[in-house]
Design a protein around this motif. Structure first.
Motif, PDB file in Angstrom:
ATOM      1  N   VAL A   1       0.809  -1.212   0.000  1.00  0.00           N
ATOM      2  CA  VAL A   1       0.000   0.000   0.000  1.00  0.00           C
ATOM      3  C   VAL A   1       0.848   1.271   0.000  1.00  0.00           C
ATOM      4  O   VAL A   1       0.558   2.214  -0.727  1.00  0.00           O
ATOM      5  CB  VAL A   1      -0.958  -0.012   1.217  1.00  0.00           C
ATOM      6  CG1 VAL A   1      -1.654   1.324   1.392  1.00  0.00           C
ATOM      7  CG2 VAL A   1      -1.990  -1.122   1.061  1.00  0.00           C
ATOM      8  N   PHE A   2       1.910   1.293   0.798  1.00  0.00           N
ATOM      9  CA  PHE A   2       2.682   2.524   0.971  1.00  0.00           C
ATOM     10  C   PHE A   2       4.016   2.536   0.237  1.00  0.00           C
ATOM     11  O   PHE A   2       4.664   3.580   0.166  1.00  0.00           O
ATOM     12  CB  PHE A   2       2.945   2.782   2.459  1.00  0.00           C
ATOM     13  CG  PHE A   2       1.703   3.064   3.245  1.00  0.00           C
ATOM     14  CD1 PHE A   2       0.996   4.243   3.052  1.00  0.00           C
ATOM     15  CD2 PHE A   2       1.234   2.154   4.168  1.00  0.00           C
ATOM     16  CE1 PHE A   2      -0.156   4.512   3.782  1.00  0.00           C
ATOM     17  CE2 PHE A   2       0.079   2.415   4.900  1.00  0.00           C
ATOM     18  CZ  PHE A   2      -0.617   3.592   4.705  1.00  0.00           C
ATOM     19  N   GLY A   3       4.447   1.396  -0.277  1.00  0.00           N
ATOM     20  CA  GLY A   3       5.757   1.317  -0.904  1.00  0.00           C
ATOM     21  C   GLY A   3       5.846   2.110  -2.196  1.00  0.00           C
ATOM     22  O   GLY A   3       4.873   2.220  -2.940  1.00  0.00           O
ATOM     23  N   ASP A   4       7.028   2.667  -2.443  1.00  0.00           N
ATOM     24  CA  ASP A   4       7.275   3.414  -3.678  1.00  0.00           C
ATOM     25  C   ASP A   4       7.572   2.476  -4.836  1.00  0.00           C
ATOM     26  O   ASP A   4       7.288   2.785  -5.982  1.00  0.00           O
ATOM     27  CB  ASP A   4       8.456   4.373  -3.497  1.00  0.00           C
ATOM     28  CG  ASP A   4       8.136   5.465  -2.489  1.00  0.00           C
ATOM     29  OD1 ASP A   4       6.948   5.815  -2.359  1.00  0.00           O
ATOM     30  OD2 ASP A   4       9.069   5.961  -1.839  1.00  0.00           O
ATOM     31  N   GLU A   5       8.179   1.344  -4.525  1.00  0.00           N
ATOM     32  CA  GLU A   5       8.552   0.373  -5.556  1.00  0.00           C
ATOM     33  C   GLU A   5       7.370  -0.569  -5.820  1.00  0.00           C
ATOM     34  O   GLU A   5       6.691  -0.978  -4.884  1.00  0.00           O
ATOM     35  CB  GLU A   5       9.741  -0.467  -5.085  1.00  0.00           C
ATOM     36  CG  GLU A   5      10.991   0.342  -4.771  1.00  0.00           C
ATOM     37  CD  GLU A   5      11.697   0.794  -6.025  1.00  0.00           C
ATOM     38  OE1 GLU A   5      11.749   0.016  -6.979  1.00  0.00           O
ATOM     39  OE2 GLU A   5      12.173   1.944  -6.044  1.00  0.00           O
ATOM     40  N   PRO A   6       7.147  -0.915  -7.091  1.00  0.00           N
ATOM     41  CA  PRO A   6       6.109  -1.922  -7.354  1.00  0.00           C
ATOM     42  C   PRO A   6       6.494  -3.247  -6.687  1.00  0.00           C
ATOM     43  O   PRO A   6       7.661  -3.619  -6.675  1.00  0.00           O
ATOM     44  CB  PRO A   6       6.093  -2.056  -8.869  1.00  0.00           C
ATOM     45  CG  PRO A   6       7.075  -1.096  -9.405  1.00  0.00           C
ATOM     46  CD  PRO A   6       7.815  -0.467  -8.277  1.00  0.00           C
ATOM     47  N   LEU A   7       5.538  -3.910  -6.116  1.00  0.00           N
ATOM     48  CA  LEU A   7       5.769  -5.141  -5.378  1.00  0.00           C
ATOM     49  C   LEU A   7       5.260  -6.315  -6.199  1.00  0.00           C
ATOM     50  O   LEU A   7       4.121  -6.301  -6.661  1.00  0.00           O
ATOM     51  CB  LEU A   7       5.031  -5.066  -4.044  1.00  0.00           C
ATOM     52  CG  LEU A   7       5.412  -6.019  -2.947  1.00  0.00           C
ATOM     53  CD1 LEU A   7       6.855  -5.787  -2.517  1.00  0.00           C
ATOM     54  CD2 LEU A   7       4.499  -5.822  -1.751  1.00  0.00           C
TER      55      LEU A   7
END
Length: 133
Positions: free
Chosen positions: A102-108
């Motif tokens: 939800v909060f990460g800058d990098e695609p997961l």
């Protein structure tokens, strides 16, 4: 029986149920990312009533996870252990993975995250049998 339990009823083993739970929860968070950002934000102003409701839901989720793990142990799929603490580990892992999504800058890579988590749950951290150390 709620929607999660109905989905998990389609699987037999504790590992398949946990994997389905991780996949479903992460997909839900990804699909509803904006709503999740609001709900998971630390600075969200909530009333005492809402805070208590969240705590009750968390306790309920932990209780269900502990029951799931205990049923897996009864079927010899996992070893006997402290199911409440194991549920906290699983729940915490799910929460951290959800926050990263939800909060990460990098695609997961959601599928890879689930595969890695399941590998750790199935095989542990230590090679061989821990009891022999």
């Amino acid at each position: 029986q709620d929607i999660v339990e109905k989905k998990l009823d389609n699987f037999d083993s504790v590992y398949d149920k946990l994997q389905a739970l991780f996949e479903w929860k992460l997909s839900f968070l990804k699909e509803h990312r904006d709503m999740a950002r609001l709900l998971l934000a630390d600075q969200l102003p909530v009333t005492e009533e809402i805070r208590i409701w969240f705590q009750e839901k968390e306790r309920e989720n932990l209780r269900r996870l502990a029951q799931l793990l205990e049923s897996g142990a009864q079927r010899s799929e996992i070893r006997e252990l402290n199911y409440d603490q194991a549920a906290q580990v699983v729940f915490g892992t799910l929460m951290i993975a959800g926050r990263q999504l939800v909060f990460g800058d990098e695609p997961l890579d959601q599928q890879k995250v689930v595969e890695n988590i399941m590998d750790i749950l199935k095989n542990g951290l230590v090679p061989g049998t821990w009891g022999n150390r």
